[in-house]
Design a protein around this motif. Structure first.
Motif: not given
Length: 127
Positions: A1-5, A7-18, A110-120
């Motif tokens: 899950m390393d950021k290769k580009d 220029s990409e804006k990261v909205f959320y990152k943890d050990s399972n989700v990017f 709450l974890y799921i809600e954080k990820i949904i917020k990041a995707i939105n």
């Protein structure tokens, strides 16, 4: 899950989700943001049949046998504790051009809600 580009804006990152402006990665699956039309939380209700059955058996044992009332009481207590400990699961449900997919599951709402917020936020950022 390393950021290769870079220029990409990261909205959320943890050990399972990017989550970035262009992709959503969970586990070994990658979804492109341009293919995600919406994201919602979905609740998966866990079965409570087992604890209900054990509790009913305990009640029946108490009424049927005077010799096994302690066992019946123990089954009732175990059934109630088991029922209380069961927690429902929540999923990140994404709509894509391929249909709806439960992409991530957790008992932590709450974890799921954080990820949904990041995707939105990533969807909005892309425009």
């Amino acid at each position: 899950m390393d950021k290769k580009d870079t220029s990409e804006k990261v909205f959320y990152k943890d050990s399972n989700v990017f989550v970035t402006q262009s992709r959503y990665v969970t586990g070994n699956k990658t979804y492109t943001m341009r293919n995600i039309s919406s994201v919602t939380i979905s609740k998966i209700t866990e079965s409570r049949f087992g604890p209900k059955l054990i509790t009913i058996i305990g009640i029946l044992i108490i009424f049927i046998s005077t010799n096994l009332q302690a066992l019946g009481g123990l089954l009732i207590i175990l059934g109630i504790i088991w029922y209380i400990l069961i927690k429902d699961s929540f999923t990140v449900r994404i709509s894509t051009n391929s249909g709806e997919i439960n992409s991530l599951r957790s008992k932590d709402k709450l974890y799921i809600e954080k990820i949904i917020k990041a995707i939105n936020n990533a969807i909005i950022y892309r425009g």
